[in-house]
Design a protein around this motif. Structure first.
Motif, PDB file in Angstrom:
ATOM      1  N   ASP A   2     -53.365   1.854  27.992  1.00  0.00           N
ATOM      2  CA  ASP A   2     -54.511   2.708  28.322  1.00  0.00           C
ATOM      3  C   ASP A   2     -54.597   3.836  27.293  1.00  0.00           C
ATOM      4  OD1 ASP A   2     -56.410   4.294  29.402  1.00  0.00           O
ATOM      5  OD2 ASP A   2     -55.190   4.987  31.109  1.00  0.00           O
ATOM      6  N   HIS A   3     -55.723   3.930  26.610  1.00  0.00           N
ATOM      7  CA  HIS A   3     -55.858   4.945  25.567  1.00  0.00           C
ATOM      8  C   HIS A   3     -56.460   6.232  26.097  1.00  0.00           C
ATOM      9  CE1 HIS A   3     -56.264   1.165  22.964  1.00  0.00           C
ATOM     10  NE2 HIS A   3     -55.013   1.517  23.083  1.00  0.00           N
ATOM     11  N   GLY A   4     -56.709   6.308  27.407  1.00  0.00           N
ATOM     12  CA  GLY A   4     -57.343   7.498  27.958  1.00  0.00           C
ATOM     13  C   GLY A   4     -58.687   7.681  27.276  1.00  0.00           C
ATOM     14  N   ASP A   5     -59.075   8.932  27.037  1.00  0.00           N
ATOM     15  CA  ASP A   5     -60.372   9.128  26.375  1.00  0.00           C
ATOM     16  C   ASP A   5     -60.155   9.664  24.964  1.00  0.00           C
ATOM     17  OD1 ASP A   5     -59.449  11.600  26.917  1.00  0.00           O
ATOM     18  OD2 ASP A   5     -61.179  12.252  28.114  1.00  0.00           O
ATOM     19  N   HIS A   6     -59.031   9.288  24.355  1.00  0.00           N
ATOM     20  CA  HIS A   6     -58.723   9.786  23.018  1.00  0.00           C
ATOM     21  C   HIS A   6     -59.767   9.312  22.008  1.00  0.00           C
ATOM     22  CE1 HIS A   6     -56.247  11.214  19.696  1.00  0.00           C
ATOM     23  NE2 HIS A   6     -56.696  10.155  19.060  1.00  0.00           N
ATOM     24  N   ARG A   7     -60.372  10.273  21.312  1.00  0.00           N
ATOM     25  CA  ARG A   7     -61.319   9.932  20.248  1.00  0.00           C
ATOM     26  C   ARG A   7     -60.626  10.078  18.910  1.00  0.00           C
ATOM     27  NH1 ARG A   7     -65.915  13.108  20.793  1.00  0.00           N
ATOM     28  NH2 ARG A   7     -66.806  13.055  22.885  1.00  0.00           N
ATOM     29  N   PRO A   8     -60.853   9.134  17.991  1.00  0.00           N
ATOM     30  CA  PRO A   8     -60.177   9.206  16.692  1.00  0.00           C
ATOM     31  C   PRO A   8     -60.409  10.547  16.009  1.00  0.00           C
ATOM     32  CG  PRO A   8     -61.332   7.120  16.930  1.00  0.00           C
ATOM     33  CD  PRO A   8     -61.712   7.953  18.111  1.00  0.00           C
ATOM     34  N   ARG A   9     -59.341  11.154  15.528  1.00  0.00           N
ATOM     35  CA  ARG A   9     -59.432  12.481  14.887  1.00  0.00           C
ATOM     36  C   ARG A   9     -59.372  12.319  13.378  1.00  0.00           C
ATOM     37  NH1 ARG A   9     -55.828  14.721  19.519  1.00  0.00           N
ATOM     38  NH2 ARG A   9     -57.489  15.669  20.763  1.00  0.00           N
ATOM     39  N   LYS A  10     -60.434  12.785  12.757  1.00  0.00           N
ATOM     40  CA  LYS A  10     -60.542  12.672  11.306  1.00  0.00           C
ATOM     41  C   LYS A  10     -59.436  13.452  10.605  1.00  0.00           C
ATOM     42  CE  LYS A  10     -64.563  11.927   8.548  1.00  0.00           C
ATOM     43  NZ  LYS A  10     -65.943  12.133   8.327  1.00  0.00           N
ATOM     44  N   ARG A  11     -59.134  14.639  11.146  1.00  0.00           N
ATOM     45  CA  ARG A  11     -58.170  15.490  10.424  1.00  0.00           C
ATOM     46  C   ARG A  11     -56.775  14.883  10.395  1.00  0.00           C
ATOM     47  NH1 ARG A  11     -58.304  18.027  15.338  1.00  0.00           N
ATOM     48  NH2 ARG A  11     -56.354  18.807  16.226  1.00  0.00           N
ATOM     49  N   PHE A  12     -56.503  13.956  11.318  1.00  0.00           N
ATOM     50  CA  PHE A  12     -55.212  13.258  11.294  1.00  0.00           C
ATOM     51  C   PHE A  12     -55.343  11.866  10.669  1.00  0.00           C
ATOM     52  CE2 PHE A  12     -53.895  15.911  15.206  1.00  0.00           C
ATOM     53  CZ  PHE A  12     -53.301  16.869  14.399  1.00  0.00           C
ATOM     54  N   GLY A  13     -56.444  11.631   9.979  1.00  0.00           N
ATOM     55  CA  GLY A  13     -56.616  10.354   9.273  1.00  0.00           C
ATOM     56  C   GLY A  13     -56.570   9.154  10.212  1.00  0.00           C
ATOM     57  N   GLN A  14     -57.166   9.281  11.382  1.00  0.00           N
ATOM     58  CA  GLN A  14     -57.015   8.213  12.377  1.00  0.00           C
ATOM     59  C   GLN A  14     -58.047   7.098  12.217  1.00  0.00           C
ATOM     60  OE1 GLN A  14     -56.863  10.388  16.089  1.00  0.00           O
ATOM     61  NE2 GLN A  14     -54.769  11.094  15.687  1.00  0.00           N
ATOM     62  N   ASN A  15     -57.594   6.013  11.619  1.00  0.00           N
ATOM     63  CA  ASN A  15     -58.355   4.769  11.565  1.00  0.00           C
ATOM     64  C   ASN A  15     -57.434   3.720  12.167  1.00  0.00           C
ATOM     65  OD1 ASN A  15     -59.102   6.314   8.763  1.00  0.00           O
ATOM     66  ND2 ASN A  15     -60.881   5.404   9.730  1.00  0.00           N
TER      67      ASN A  15
END
Ligand code: SAM
Length: 271
Positions: A2-15
């Motif tokens: 379950d990823h919850g409602d985590h949205r990819p964060r650009k500042r942490f380079g999340q792809n």
């Protein structure tokens, strides 16, 4: 998971990797085994982590994003440890069960990949191998030979310490959200000093940095303050050549000559 409602964060380079075939290919290339110790940089939602856990290896997760780290907190145990830290300042060497035994894996945040690789190279005595997803352009630079446009400081410093083996190319569509650039997976294996061993690794780092800051200049100009024309020519190297035409072995010889000539080490050179 379950990823919850985590949205990819650009500042942490999340792809996040989503292509199951690419994930399987990377895990096959890593080929983790029970009894091994592996550090994964940035597990995120676990695209690679689940397979690494399933291998039975002892796993250390280094994750800076507290919301993502929370996904792993409840699952920690003897074979799964979580370090909620910045990988750029993390002491990887302390995780090695014995020198040269630590394996490192990561789909790296592209915004910090180069400093992170220099940080790991400074601890390479602890490391058996590294498998990284990077911008394809960075892998091209790591693997480049002299005389090509891609050959530069990263090529010399990585190839000085490691065998560089490109493993696979990965298109933007394999990630969510898709990055703007193409990616590639590379395997780096430290401990192969195929190009010679520098008397002073710090001098080598300084000299290579200086050479490529001024890559349009001739070697004679680019190395001013470290070696003069006569010192370069004495090695059988033409001082009129441009830095990007030199082999890694020639950089090692220049570094040893600068060291012997007593050139001052003025800069910190491990980043
Ligand atoms: N491994 C996951 C995957 O393949 O889907 C996530 C990869 S994502 C490109 C990069 C991951 O590194 C994210 O989980 C991000 O939060 C984490 N990260 C970013 N900067 C970091 C840092 N300085 N130290 C540790 N982790 C970091």
């Amino acid at each position: 998971m379950d990823h919850g409602d985590h949205r990819p964060r650009k500042r942490f380079g999340q792809n996040f990797l989503t292509d199951q075939r690419v994930i399987a290919d990377i895990l096959r290339a890593v080929h983790a085994r029970p009894g091994e110790t592996i550090a994964e940089i940035g597990p995120g939602r676990g695209a690679l982590t689940e397979g690494l856990i399933a291998s039975g290896a002892s796993l250390h997760l280094i994750e800076i994003d507290r919301d993502l780290a929370a996904l792993w907190r409840a699952r920690t145990g003897p074979l799964l440890q979580l370090h909620e830290q910045d990988a750029l300042h993390f002491g990887f060497a302390a995780l090695a069960p014995e020198p040269g035994a630590l394996r490192v894996v990561g789909n790296l945040p592209y915004n910090i990949s180069t400093p992170l690789i220099f940080h790991l190279l400074s601890q390479s005595a602890a490391i058996r191998d590294m498998h990284f997803m990077l911008q394809r352009e960075v892998v091209d630079r790591m693997a480049a030979g002299p005389g090509t446009g891609d050959f530069g400081r990263l090529s010399v410093m990585v190839q000085y310490q490691c065998r560089v083996e490109p493993v696979l190319e990965v298109p933007p569509g394999a990630f969510f959200p898709p990055p703007k650039v193409h990616s590639a997976v590379v395997r780096l294996v430290p401990g192969h000093h195929d190009h010679g061993v520098a008397q002073s690794p710090r001098m080598l780092a300084l000299l290579v940095r200086q050479a490529f800051t001024q890559r349009r200049k001739t070697l004679r100009n680019a190395l001013s303050g470290l070696l003069d024309s006569a010192g370069i020519a004495a090695l059988g190297i033409d001082p009129q050549r441009r830095p990007e035409t030199l082999s890694v072995a020639e950089f090692v010889r220049l570094s040893d000559a600068a060291d012997a000539a007593g050139a001052a080490l003025t800069a910190e050179s491990d980043d």
